[in-house]
Design an enzyme around this catalytic site. Sequence first.
Site, PDB file in Angstrom:
ATOM      1  N   LYS A  11       0.843  -1.200   0.000  1.00 35.89           N
ATOM      2  CA  LYS A  11       0.000   0.000   0.000  1.00 35.89           C
ATOM      3  C   LYS A  11       0.875   1.245   0.000  1.00 35.89           C
ATOM      4  O   LYS A  11       1.722   1.424   0.868  1.00 35.89           O
ATOM      5  CB  LYS A  11      -0.908  -0.003   1.224  1.00 35.89           C
ATOM      6  CG  LYS A  11      -1.738   1.263   1.399  1.00 35.89           C
ATOM      7  CD  LYS A  11      -2.507   1.246   2.719  1.00 35.89           C
ATOM      8  CE  LYS A  11      -3.181   2.572   2.994  1.00 35.89           C
ATOM      9  NZ  LYS A  11      -3.844   2.601   4.314  1.00 35.89           N
ATOM     10  N   ASP A  62      -2.297  10.402   3.839  1.00 35.14           N
ATOM     11  CA  ASP A  62      -3.711  10.062   3.984  1.00 35.14           C
ATOM     12  C   ASP A  62      -4.409  11.056   4.898  1.00 35.14           C
ATOM     13  O   ASP A  62      -4.337  10.961   6.119  1.00 35.14           O
ATOM     14  CB  ASP A  62      -3.840   8.645   4.556  1.00 35.14           C
ATOM     15  CG  ASP A  62      -5.294   8.241   4.731  1.00 35.14           C
ATOM     16  OD1 ASP A  62      -6.164   8.869   4.095  1.00 35.14           O
ATOM     17  OD2 ASP A  62      -5.557   7.297   5.502  1.00 35.14           O
ATOM     18  N   LYS A  92      -9.736  13.076   8.601  1.00 40.47           N
ATOM     19  CA  LYS A  92      -9.240  12.610   9.891  1.00 40.47           C
ATOM     20  C   LYS A  92      -9.177  13.772  10.888  1.00 40.47           C
ATOM     21  O   LYS A  92      -9.098  14.930  10.492  1.00 40.47           O
ATOM     22  CB  LYS A  92      -7.829  12.032   9.740  1.00 40.47           C
ATOM     23  CG  LYS A  92      -7.736  10.733   8.963  1.00 40.47           C
ATOM     24  CD  LYS A  92      -6.287  10.280   8.861  1.00 40.47           C
ATOM     25  CE  LYS A  92      -6.160   8.972   8.095  1.00 40.47           C
ATOM     26  NZ  LYS A  92      -6.702   7.830   8.852  1.00 40.47           N
ATOM     27  N   ASP A  95       1.556   6.243   5.857  1.00 44.57           N
ATOM     28  CA  ASP A  95       0.568   5.329   5.268  1.00 44.57           C
ATOM     29  C   ASP A  95       1.096   4.637   4.016  1.00 44.57           C
ATOM     30  O   ASP A  95       0.367   3.884   3.378  1.00 44.57           O
ATOM     31  CB  ASP A  95      -0.733   6.083   4.959  1.00 44.57           C
ATOM     32  CG  ASP A  95      -1.958   5.198   5.109  1.00 44.57           C
ATOM     33  OD1 ASP A  95      -1.863   4.176   5.800  1.00 44.57           O
ATOM     34  OD2 ASP A  95      -3.006   5.532   4.533  1.00 44.57           O
ATOM     35  N   ASP A 146     -12.004   7.336   4.166  1.00 43.34           N
ATOM     36  CA  ASP A 146     -10.796   7.056   4.940  1.00 43.34           C
ATOM     37  C   ASP A 146     -10.492   5.561   4.994  1.00 43.34           C
ATOM     38  O   ASP A 146      -9.497   5.147   5.577  1.00 43.34           O
ATOM     39  CB  ASP A 146     -10.923   7.617   6.362  1.00 43.34           C
ATOM     40  CG  ASP A 146      -9.593   7.644   7.097  1.00 43.34           C
ATOM     41  OD1 ASP A 146      -8.549   7.703   6.417  1.00 43.34           O
ATOM     42  OD2 ASP A 146      -9.594   7.588   8.341  1.00 43.34           O
ATOM     43  N   GLU A 178      -9.471   3.891   2.445  1.00 44.83           N
ATOM     44  CA  GLU A 178      -9.003   3.964   1.054  1.00 44.83           C
ATOM     45  C   GLU A 178      -7.959   2.917   0.710  1.00 44.83           C
ATOM     46  O   GLU A 178      -7.770   2.582  -0.465  1.00 44.83           O
ATOM     47  CB  GLU A 178      -8.438   5.367   0.783  1.00 44.83           C
ATOM     48  CG  GLU A 178      -6.977   5.595   1.163  1.00 44.83           C
ATOM     49  CD  GLU A 178      -6.681   5.428   2.642  1.00 44.83           C
ATOM     50  OE1 GLU A 178      -5.530   5.083   2.965  1.00 44.83           O
ATOM     51  OE2 GLU A 178      -7.578   5.645   3.471  1.00 44.83           O
ATOM     52  N   ARG A 210      -7.812  -0.291   1.128  1.00 43.35           N
ATOM     53  CA  ARG A 210      -8.380  -1.482   0.467  1.00 43.35           C
ATOM     54  C   ARG A 210      -8.840  -1.164  -0.955  1.00 43.35           C
ATOM     55  O   ARG A 210      -8.882  -2.057  -1.804  1.00 43.35           O
ATOM     56  CB  ARG A 210      -9.524  -2.028   1.315  1.00 43.35           C
ATOM     57  CG  ARG A 210     -10.711  -1.112   1.458  1.00 43.35           C
ATOM     58  CD  ARG A 210     -11.538  -1.410   2.697  1.00 43.35           C
ATOM     59  NE  ARG A 210     -10.865  -0.941   3.904  1.00 43.35           N
ATOM     60  CZ  ARG A 210     -11.361  -1.097   5.135  1.00 43.35           C
ATOM     61  NH1 ARG A 210     -12.527  -1.702   5.308  1.00 43.35           N
ATOM     62  NH2 ARG A 210     -10.713  -0.635   6.178  1.00 43.35           N
TER      63      ARG A 210
END
Length: 495
Positions: free
Chosen positions: A266, A271, A278, A289, A348, A350, A352
């Site tokens: 990933k 993020d 967030k 991230d 959030d 995201e 996946r």
Amino acid sequence: MEFTIKAGSPEKLKNGCVVVGAFAGGDLTVAARALDNASDGAIAAVLAQGDLDEKAGSTLMLHAVRGVAAPRVLLVSLGKADALSDKVYRDAVGATAKALAGSAAGDAAFCLADIDIPGRDLPWRLAQAAQILKDSTYRCDELKSKKEESQKGIKKLVFVARHKDAAALETAVLRGEAVADGLALAKTLGNLPGNVCTPGYLATAAKKLAKDHKIKVEILERADMEKLGMGSLLSVSRGSHEPPKFIILHYKGGKAKDKPVVLVGKGVTFDSGGISLKPGEGMDEMKYDMCGAASVLGTFKAIARMELPINVIGLIPATENMPGGSATKPGDIVTSMSGQTIEVLNTDAEGRLILCDALTYAERFDPAAVVDIATLTGACIIALGNATSGLMANDDALAAELLASGQASGDKAWQLPIWDEYQEMLKSNFADIPNIGTKGAGAITAACFLARFTKAYKWAHLDIAGPAWKSGAEKGSTGRPVPLLTQFLIDRAAE
């Protein structure tokens, strides 16, 4: 730090420091006993005075011990002899690294590898020591205007070993160094801020890695992803001015017909949460991230240095997740590369969304196994804390391999279930699947989401949200799970 291996009597070594171990109660390792004999019991006398704490990892520096050629002797506590374990050994090596970093010795002779650890041979002990000692020298000061220069710390270290197979020991030390190099790359990429380490920067880093080693790299641009139908990945990138990149690495160390292992990392370089923004507190840490992507690049560096005889593919979907006028909104429905439609209930969630398209892309390589690595869910931190990665898989044998690799490397994982009952928590009235489940088991339902895109091959998922970085005074990327992944590939290559 430069490493060499030699045989020799500890008391005769003229290095700046000799490192030996002692157990709680005053028992000495073979090397420490040799120093004690040469010094007419001076080592035992110091221990009898209680100056060395019996807790494993405690250290005591002695100077000018009579009968010992080296000007310094570093005593390292190994705790109780009947409690010696992998962790105790690693703690002892880590304590050695810390003590030597503050020493003016210049070079040292390391004699801790002569201890017997249940189930761990000398090559394992040397590889672990080389990795920990070299990793201890890592610094992330690329963006500081003034770098801290220290005149202390050792530059050369000799592993003292009573060995018969010199080639096996040299290979072990090389492997330890290679893992440390992979960790350093992964840490640096993780530590760089989001305005530096963008998706484009990750692509450039991959190109440099490929140029320095025998690795082939391809970079897919937005138009390429559109042609492939990667609507899920592209939906995450819509709010950002930074163009997404899809990085493909090819390491061909095995036979031409050998099926590759595919690592999917990933790569969300920052993020914000997107429209599902967030909270502000701690948001600066969302530069981490992309630690899954960093671990793939770090693992490729390590295996390339080792020249492992195995074929490995690396896939890194890289993007930012930002709010903006074009950003995906909660309730939007997107179509993945597999054709499955996804209702985005929370922008959030995201990770996946970018991984599912990468996992579909992985099918074209007819893989022997696929492992994805992602800072995926805060729920995994709630379940397991920061010490270990969460492991979920559609194949128990593959999961067992990864668990064993985690134990051997000290980079542990713990398996969580992805039973069919959890799939019931992923239902949408308007699309094939929502991107989040109902309340509870968040780490598991995230893996269950990914499992719907991995039915063509053996697959495992590592949720590294807990161990990927540290907060507070020691804030920074850990480079994990590079040690686990590298050990997994070493073991696969040996089959």
